[in-house]
Design an enzyme around this catalytic site. Structure first.
Site, PDB file in Angstrom:
ATOM      1  N   LEU A 193       0.849  -1.199   0.000  1.00 15.26           N
ATOM      2  CA  LEU A 193       0.000   0.000   0.000  1.00 15.26           C
ATOM      3  C   LEU A 193       0.883   1.248   0.000  1.00 15.26           C
ATOM      4  O   LEU A 193       1.762   1.362   0.852  1.00 15.26           O
ATOM      5  CB  LEU A 193      -0.851   0.047   1.273  1.00 15.26           C
ATOM      6  CG  LEU A 193      -1.910  -1.044   1.480  1.00 15.26           C
ATOM      7  CD1 LEU A 193      -2.419  -1.005   2.913  1.00 15.26           C
ATOM      8  CD2 LEU A 193      -3.069  -0.865   0.501  1.00 15.26           C
ATOM      9  N   HIS A 194       0.655   2.127  -0.949  1.00 16.35           N
ATOM     10  CA  HIS A 194       1.390   3.401  -0.901  1.00 16.35           C
ATOM     11  C   HIS A 194       0.641   4.564  -1.553  1.00 16.35           C
ATOM     12  O   HIS A 194       1.142   5.684  -1.567  1.00 16.35           O
ATOM     13  CB  HIS A 194       2.779   3.254  -1.541  1.00 16.35           C
ATOM     14  CG  HIS A 194       2.738   3.213  -3.041  1.00 16.35           C
ATOM     15  ND1 HIS A 194       2.390   2.082  -3.732  1.00 16.35           N
ATOM     16  CD2 HIS A 194       2.973   4.165  -3.971  1.00 16.35           C
ATOM     17  CE1 HIS A 194       2.422   2.335  -5.029  1.00 16.35           C
ATOM     18  NE2 HIS A 194       2.768   3.599  -5.204  1.00 16.35           N
TER      19      HIS A 194
END
Ligand code: UD1
Length: 351
Positions: free
Chosen positions: A206-207
């Protein structure tokens, strides 16, 4: 000899320039120069990829670093213009993907009358709240050559008024990178270092700002993943780590690790039962590997990974029901490991 600048800045760019650099480096008509703007600078976010992918040190390092979008884009434009004017004026600038440097270097180059080619042109999420979408649209409004990974990208460019003869469907350069590294990825068995068995775990990344910049949103994602009956390996992007620090402890089925290099990461993914992510590139890599991917986003600029591949768009609300319906899909046309060769031949013909 024609000088070709290959622009890279952030983690997903290194994989895209590597096959092209290797395809061009021994040609007797050109000199490929790697320009690293310095947007990503931690060892694990940058040099680890140069090492894995057999890239030499960048020929020119601009040292731009982190900052707001305005700061980072402006610093990159200033530094890249200076490089082109004072030290290395190229015959062609190749920008890849959709990061801030893609936008900054294409603007700087066009203003001093350089030719710009966009590799991975034409992708659209149609979500203008994503910084990458702005980067794609602006870059594609001023480039000279458009090299696309899939037919949908050609159609987007034609709709926006790009002339057909400027657009070439070349395939997906990220698949070249995988093919180039396949033997080393297959012999790595990264799961062993984490005491895992093949297919007995899932991978989480996740980013995206929309998922990780708000504590409550990220908390909800973690709580939802916590309800899934799988062990997750979660290589944590520095952007995400900052917020995660406020959320400890995480659910016990999520194991955080440092960001991984290219070979370790692809090794881990290729033995995973599935992937949950908000990345762009991972949608493509999992499609090629036929590993189910659940993309935690409302849109994708890579629709072919959903219509043909193993990717499904999911929300926090429906993740738990979707996760029990994985799909394998098939591999899109021209995702065959020969994209760099096709691009090299095009470059030779236009020089
Ligand atoms: C950038 C790209 C995104 C891409 C992603 C891949 C843009 C607009 N975004 O997002 O498209 O999917 O890279 O990773 O270009 N940081 C470090 N060390 C580093 C790099 C960053 O600690 O080596 C931290 C900094 O605090 C920085 C933050 O991460 O402020 C975000 O980095 P940034 O490069 O601004 O954007 P990404 O989220 O990485």
């Amino acid at each position: 000899m024609k000088v070709i600048h290959l622009i890279c800045a952030a983690r997903p760019n290194f994989m895209k320039i590597a096959p092209l650099y290797h395809a061009l480096k021994n040609e007797n008509w050109c000199i490929p120069e790697i320009i690293h703007t310095g947007q990503h600078y931690d060892y694990q976010m940058s040099q680890a990829f140069f090492d894995d992918l057999g890239l030499p040190s960048s020929h020119h390092y601009l040292g731009v670093g982190s900052g707001s979008h305005g700061e980072q884009t402006a610093q990159t434009m200033i530094a890249y213009e200076k490089l082109c004017v004072e030290r290395s004026r190229p015959d062609l600038v190749v920008v890849v993907g959709d990061v801030n440097a893609t936008l900054a270097c294409s603007i700087a180059a066009k203003k001093i009358h350089l030719k710009v080619a966009h590799l991975e042109a034409g992708l659209r999420s149609f979500d203008r709240t994503m910084p990458e979408e702005i980067n794609r649209i602006v870059t594609d409004s001023i480039s000279d050559y458009y090299w696309t990974p899939s037919q949908d990208a050609n159609e987007n460019l034609l709709t926006e008024g790009v002339r057909a003869e400027k657009i070439k469907l070349v395939g997906n350069i990220m698949i070249d990178t995988y093919c180039m590294m396949q033997e080393r990825i297959e012999s790595r068995q990264a799961y062993q270092q984490l005491n895992l068995s093949p297919k007995d775990y899932a991978v989480l990344t996740l980013h995206r700002p929309s998922n990780v910049d708000f504590t409550e949103r990220l908390r909800l994602i973690m709580e939802t993943i916590g309800q899934i009956d799988s062990s997750f390996i979660f290589p944590v992007h520095p952007r995400t780590r900052k917020i995660l620090e406020q959320l400890h402890p995480l659910p016990s089925n999520i194991k955080m690790v440092e960001p991984l290099g290219y070979i370790d990461f692809l090794s881990l993914v290729s033995h995973a039962s599935y992937v949950v992510s908000d990345s762009g590139g991972i949608q493509e890599e999992t499609t090629y590997l036929r590993i189910p991917c659940f993309t935690l986003r409302e849109t994708t600029e890579r629709p072919i990974t959903v219509t043909m591949g193993s990717n499904q768009l999911v929300s926090i609300e429906n993740l738990l029901e979707m996760i029990v319906h994985p799909k394998m899909g098939s591999i899109p046309p021209l995702w065959d490991g020969k994209t760099a060769e096709r691009v090299k031949n095009i470059i030779k013909s236009i020089m």
